[in-house]
Motif scaffolding. Structure first.
Motif, PDB file in Angstrom:
ATOM      1  N   ASP A 104      -5.902 -34.907  -2.326  1.00 31.89           N
ATOM      2  CA  ASP A 104      -6.119 -36.363  -2.363  1.00 31.89           C
ATOM      3  C   ASP A 104      -6.918 -36.808  -3.573  1.00 31.89           C
ATOM      4  O   ASP A 104      -7.003 -38.003  -3.843  1.00 31.89           O
ATOM      5  CB  ASP A 104      -6.855 -36.810  -1.084  1.00 31.89           C
ATOM      6  CG  ASP A 104      -5.981 -36.603   0.147  1.00 31.89           C
ATOM      7  OD1 ASP A 104      -4.741 -36.583  -0.016  1.00 31.89           O
ATOM      8  OD2 ASP A 104      -6.536 -36.432   1.250  1.00 31.89           O
ATOM      9  N   HIS A 105      -7.567 -35.890  -4.265  1.00 31.43           N
ATOM     10  CA  HIS A 105      -8.466 -36.315  -5.347  1.00 31.43           C
ATOM     11  C   HIS A 105      -8.199 -35.587  -6.656  1.00 31.43           C
ATOM     12  O   HIS A 105      -9.074 -35.547  -7.523  1.00 31.43           O
ATOM     13  CB  HIS A 105      -9.933 -36.147  -4.891  1.00 31.43           C
ATOM     14  CG  HIS A 105     -10.237 -36.962  -3.677  1.00 31.43           C
ATOM     15  ND1 HIS A 105     -10.468 -38.316  -3.719  1.00 31.43           N
ATOM     16  CD2 HIS A 105     -10.267 -36.620  -2.361  1.00 31.43           C
ATOM     17  CE1 HIS A 105     -10.658 -38.776  -2.495  1.00 31.43           C
ATOM     18  NE2 HIS A 105     -10.547 -37.765  -1.637  1.00 31.43           N
ATOM     19  N   ASN A 106      -7.016 -35.039  -6.786  1.00 27.22           N
ATOM     20  CA  ASN A 106      -6.588 -34.449  -8.061  1.00 27.22           C
ATOM     21  C   ASN A 106      -7.605 -33.438  -8.619  1.00 27.22           C
ATOM     22  O   ASN A 106      -8.056 -33.562  -9.759  1.00 27.22           O
ATOM     23  CB  ASN A 106      -6.338 -35.587  -9.071  1.00 27.22           C
ATOM     24  CG  ASN A 106      -5.589 -35.091 -10.278  1.00 27.22           C
ATOM     25  OD1 ASN A 106      -4.883 -34.080 -10.212  1.00 27.22           O
ATOM     26  ND2 ASN A 106      -5.757 -35.770 -11.404  1.00 27.22           N
ATOM     27  N   ILE A 107      -7.936 -32.455  -7.787  1.00 26.79           N
ATOM     28  CA  ILE A 107      -8.955 -31.459  -8.172  1.00 26.79           C
ATOM     29  C   ILE A 107      -8.267 -30.115  -8.409  1.00 26.79           C
ATOM     30  O   ILE A 107      -7.427 -29.684  -7.607  1.00 26.79           O
ATOM     31  CB  ILE A 107     -10.015 -31.331  -7.048  1.00 26.79           C
ATOM     32  CG1 ILE A 107     -10.763 -32.661  -6.893  1.00 26.79           C
ATOM     33  CG2 ILE A 107     -10.993 -30.188  -7.342  1.00 26.79           C
ATOM     34  CD1 ILE A 107     -11.633 -32.730  -5.648  1.00 26.79           C
ATOM     35  N   ARG A 108      -8.630 -29.443  -9.513  1.00 25.21           N
ATOM     36  CA  ARG A 108      -8.115 -28.083  -9.782  1.00 25.21           C
ATOM     37  C   ARG A 108      -8.945 -27.087  -8.963  1.00 25.21           C
ATOM     38  O   ARG A 108     -10.177 -27.203  -8.929  1.00 25.21           O
ATOM     39  CB  ARG A 108      -8.217 -27.781 -11.272  1.00 25.21           C
ATOM     40  CG  ARG A 108      -7.654 -26.441 -11.645  1.00 25.21           C
ATOM     41  CD  ARG A 108      -7.645 -26.210 -13.151  1.00 25.21           C
ATOM     42  NE  ARG A 108      -6.707 -27.102 -13.825  1.00 25.21           N
ATOM     43  CZ  ARG A 108      -6.438 -27.066 -15.127  1.00 25.21           C
ATOM     44  NH1 ARG A 108      -7.054 -26.196 -15.906  1.00 25.21           N
ATOM     45  NH2 ARG A 108      -5.579 -27.907 -15.660  1.00 25.21           N
ATOM     46  N   VAL A 109      -8.256 -26.122  -8.349  1.00 23.25           N
ATOM     47  CA  VAL A 109      -8.953 -25.185  -7.444  1.00 23.25           C
ATOM     48  C   VAL A 109      -8.739 -23.739  -7.900  1.00 23.25           C
ATOM     49  O   VAL A 109      -7.619 -23.356  -8.255  1.00 23.25           O
ATOM     50  CB  VAL A 109      -8.408 -25.319  -5.991  1.00 23.25           C
ATOM     51  CG1 VAL A 109      -9.050 -24.294  -5.059  1.00 23.25           C
ATOM     52  CG2 VAL A 109      -8.637 -26.733  -5.454  1.00 23.25           C
ATOM     53  N   PHE A 110      -9.821 -22.951  -7.872  1.00 21.52           N
ATOM     54  CA  PHE A 110      -9.692 -21.495  -7.964  1.00 21.52           C
ATOM     55  C   PHE A 110     -10.063 -20.902  -6.614  1.00 21.52           C
ATOM     56  O   PHE A 110     -11.079 -21.277  -6.014  1.00 21.52           O
ATOM     57  CB  PHE A 110     -10.616 -20.891  -9.035  1.00 21.52           C
ATOM     58  CG  PHE A 110     -10.585 -19.384  -8.999  1.00 21.52           C
ATOM     59  CD1 PHE A 110      -9.550 -18.693  -9.596  1.00 21.52           C
ATOM     60  CD2 PHE A 110     -11.552 -18.665  -8.294  1.00 21.52           C
ATOM     61  CE1 PHE A 110      -9.477 -17.300  -9.516  1.00 21.52           C
ATOM     62  CE2 PHE A 110     -11.489 -17.277  -8.206  1.00 21.52           C
ATOM     63  CZ  PHE A 110     -10.446 -16.600  -8.826  1.00 21.52           C
ATOM     64  N   TRP A 111      -9.242 -19.947  -6.164  1.00 29.40           N
ATOM     65  CA  TRP A 111      -9.546 -19.256  -4.897  1.00 29.40           C
ATOM     66  C   TRP A 111      -9.260 -17.764  -5.079  1.00 29.40           C
ATOM     67  O   TRP A 111      -8.198 -17.386  -5.586  1.00 29.40           O
ATOM     68  CB  TRP A 111      -8.672 -19.812  -3.770  1.00 29.40           C
ATOM     69  CG  TRP A 111      -8.846 -19.085  -2.469  1.00 29.40           C
ATOM     70  CD1 TRP A 111      -9.909 -19.168  -1.621  1.00 29.40           C
ATOM     71  CD2 TRP A 111      -7.927 -18.154  -1.879  1.00 29.40           C
ATOM     72  NE1 TRP A 111      -9.704 -18.344  -0.537  1.00 29.40           N
ATOM     73  CE2 TRP A 111      -8.495 -17.715  -0.675  1.00 29.40           C
ATOM     74  CE3 TRP A 111      -6.677 -17.655  -2.250  1.00 29.40           C
ATOM     75  CZ2 TRP A 111      -7.860 -16.802   0.161  1.00 29.40           C
ATOM     76  CZ3 TRP A 111      -6.047 -16.739  -1.422  1.00 29.40           C
ATOM     77  CH2 TRP A 111      -6.643 -16.327  -0.226  1.00 29.40           C
ATOM     78  N   PRO A 112     -10.218 -16.894  -4.705  1.00 27.61           N
ATOM     79  CA  PRO A 112     -10.001 -15.467  -4.882  1.00 27.61           C
ATOM     80  C   PRO A 112      -9.220 -14.844  -3.738  1.00 27.61           C
ATOM     81  O   PRO A 112      -9.628 -14.920  -2.584  1.00 27.61           O
ATOM     82  CB  PRO A 112     -11.433 -14.900  -4.891  1.00 27.61           C
ATOM     83  CG  PRO A 112     -12.212 -15.852  -4.046  1.00 27.61           C
ATOM     84  CD  PRO A 112     -11.548 -17.209  -4.154  1.00 27.61           C
ATOM     85  N   SER A 113      -8.076 -14.220  -4.084  1.00 23.55           N
ATOM     86  CA  SER A 113      -7.449 -13.305  -3.144  1.00 23.55           C
ATOM     87  C   SER A 113      -8.002 -11.913  -3.463  1.00 23.55           C
ATOM     88  O   SER A 113      -9.038 -11.812  -4.148  1.00 23.55           O
ATOM     89  CB  SER A 113      -5.930 -13.364  -3.250  1.00 23.55           C
ATOM     90  OG  SER A 113      -5.351 -12.528  -2.262  1.00 23.55           O
ATOM     91  N   SER A 114      -7.351 -10.876  -3.028  1.00 20.33           N
ATOM     92  CA  SER A 114      -7.951  -9.546  -3.141  1.00 20.33           C
ATOM     93  C   SER A 114      -6.879  -8.466  -3.010  1.00 20.33           C
ATOM     94  O   SER A 114      -5.784  -8.715  -2.475  1.00 20.33           O
ATOM     95  CB  SER A 114      -8.970  -9.397  -2.003  1.00 20.33           C
ATOM     96  OG  SER A 114      -9.195  -8.052  -1.676  1.00 20.33           O
ATOM     97  N   ILE A 115      -7.245  -7.247  -3.442  1.00 16.49           N
ATOM     98  CA  ILE A 115      -6.377  -6.093  -3.172  1.00 16.49           C
ATOM     99  C   ILE A 115      -6.244  -5.852  -1.664  1.00 16.49           C
ATOM    100  O   ILE A 115      -5.432  -5.050  -1.242  1.00 16.49           O
ATOM    101  CB  ILE A 115      -6.892  -4.808  -3.855  1.00 16.49           C
ATOM    102  CG1 ILE A 115      -8.350  -4.515  -3.468  1.00 16.49           C
ATOM    103  CG2 ILE A 115      -6.741  -4.896  -5.363  1.00 16.49           C
ATOM    104  CD1 ILE A 115      -8.856  -3.144  -3.892  1.00 16.49           C
ATOM    105  N   GLY A 116      -7.036  -6.574  -0.867  1.00 12.09           N
ATOM    106  CA  GLY A 116      -6.930  -6.515   0.595  1.00 12.09           C
ATOM    107  C   GLY A 116      -5.582  -6.993   1.106  1.00 12.09           C
ATOM    108  O   GLY A 116      -5.246  -6.765   2.272  1.00 12.09           O
ATOM    109  N   VAL A 117      -4.775  -7.667   0.278  1.00  7.27           N
ATOM    110  CA  VAL A 117      -3.450  -8.120   0.745  1.00  7.27           C
ATOM    111  C   VAL A 117      -2.485  -6.949   0.926  1.00  7.27           C
ATOM    112  O   VAL A 117      -1.479  -7.065   1.606  1.00  7.27           O
ATOM    113  CB  VAL A 117      -2.780  -9.143  -0.229  1.00  7.27           C
ATOM    114  CG1 VAL A 117      -3.550 -10.443  -0.244  1.00  7.27           C
ATOM    115  CG2 VAL A 117      -2.616  -8.573  -1.624  1.00  7.27           C
ATOM    116  N   TYR A 118      -2.782  -5.813   0.292  1.00  7.32           N
ATOM    117  CA  TYR A 118      -1.860  -4.682   0.365  1.00  7.32           C
ATOM    118  C   TYR A 118      -2.068  -3.908   1.671  1.00  7.32           C
ATOM    119  O   TYR A 118      -3.138  -3.976   2.280  1.00  7.32           O
ATOM    120  CB  TYR A 118      -2.076  -3.739  -0.820  1.00  7.32           C
ATOM    121  CG  TYR A 118      -2.039  -4.447  -2.156  1.00  7.32           C
ATOM    122  CD1 TYR A 118      -0.976  -5.278  -2.483  1.00  7.32           C
ATOM    123  CD2 TYR A 118      -3.073  -4.294  -3.067  1.00  7.32           C
ATOM    124  CE1 TYR A 118      -0.946  -5.938  -3.703  1.00  7.32           C
ATOM    125  CE2 TYR A 118      -3.046  -4.948  -4.290  1.00  7.32           C
ATOM    126  CZ  TYR A 118      -1.983  -5.769  -4.603  1.00  7.32           C
ATOM    127  OH  TYR A 118      -1.968  -6.419  -5.791  1.00  7.32           O
TER     128      TYR A 118
END
Ligand code: AKB
Length: 314
Positions: A104-118
């Motif tokens: 809603d407010h045109n914000i750029r986001v960084f979010w950490p994923s991980s090797i935990g997805v494997y």
């Protein structure tokens, strides 16, 4: 300029990231947010808050005129196994709150994923970008779900969300959290305090790793890249080095030849065994120029010096 919000600001990554952002954009433009009080040496703007509180988070984001969010708040692998319900709630409700406000407010986001997805069915050597994701941990479940949520918000609402699958990140500006790769930091506290360490993984457990300065540089490179260069909206494979506890011990013995190591694998061994040993991150290298600067010897020296100084200031 619009300001930058860092959630989970007092954690291992947040502590380094806030300092890097403060020196790049000026202290007054960075808002550090955490559930816990900041350490006494913290300087800058700080807000104490739970990212699950949507209304409070939204009003803070509007109040500070935030243009970018580095959403780091979340539980790690071992912590998530101790409290799976809490991991689901914090890791995913927090992310959804951030994405809903960003949309809603045109914000750029960084979010950490991980090797935990494997997981067990993922190829372990040079794991490709697109592969099988069947993690056997709640942490991994939240990371796979979070990646899909990020991609969905990008395609459906145009949210400029970017993500990296962090390997084990090794830094010293904060104490390590409740993770599995974190043995590679704890070992230095053992080295400096008593010249010995009891390792919760076996000697030959190979995992993808990275020194924190590289991780922060890579994270900022990704966030600075032009939107059209970003071809992955789930999360980029991202790595630097892979090593085993035995290889790290060999490096440590160059500093302290009689360093004593005892291997006592516990429940974290199963988590580590389900992860990759090395990663193919060629997409990140191609799309936005990723390249690491720290190898194992350089990382070992940097961690040793950093943790020695940290302990001497205690
Ligand atoms: C953990 O071990 O939980 C983290 C990670 C690899 O995501 N360091």
């Amino acid at each position: 300029m619009k300001r930058i919000l860092v959630t989970g600001a007092c954690g291992l990554v947040g502590s380094d990231l806030v300092l890097a952002l403060q020196s790049k954009f000026g202290s007054e433009n960075i808002i550090a947010l955490d559930l816990h009080d900041p350490p006494k040496e913290f300087q800058g703007r700080f807000e104490k808050m739970d990212v699950r509180d949507f209304e409070k988070l939204k009003s803070l984001i509007l109040q500070y005129d935030i243009g970018q969010i580095f959403h780091l708040a979340g539980l790690l692998s071992a912590g998530s196994e101790k409290n799976p319900d809490m991991a689901w709630d914090v890791n995913l409700s927090g992310l959804k709150n951030v994405l809903d406000i960003a949309k809603d407010h045109n914000i750029r986001v960084f979010w950490p994923s991980s090797i935990g997805v494997y997981g067990e069915t993922t190829p372990k050597i040079l794991t490709p970008q697109h592969t099988s994701f069947e993690p056997n941990t709640m942490y991994g479940v939240t990371k796979v779900s979070g990646e899909l949520l990020c991609q969905y918000y990008h395609h459906r609402y145009g949210v400029d969300v970017r993500s990296l699958r962090y390997p084990g990140l090794n830094g010293y500006k904060a104490m390590p959290g409740d993770g599995t790769t974190e043995y590679a930091i704890h070992i230095f506290y053992g080295l400096i305090r008593e010249n010995r360490y009891e390792c919760f993984l076996s000697a030959d457990t190979r995992l993808p790793m990275m020194y924190m300065d590289d991780a922060i540089r890579g994270t900022l490179m990704l966030m600075d890249a032009p939107s059209e260069a970003i071809t992955i909206r789930t999360s980029y494979n991202f790595t630097a080095i892979s090593f085993t506890p035995a290889e790290l011990v060999a490096e440590i013995r160059k500093i302290s030849p009689d360093f004593k190591i005892i291997y006592k694998p516990d429940y974290r061994q199963k988590i580590a065994d389900s992860w990759s040993q090395s990663i193919d991150d060629s997409q990140a290298r191609k799309d936005w120029g990723w390249k690491e600067e720290y190898d194992l010897p350089k990382m070992t020296t940097a961690l040793y010096e950093g943790i020695k100084e940290r302990i001497s200031n205690e």
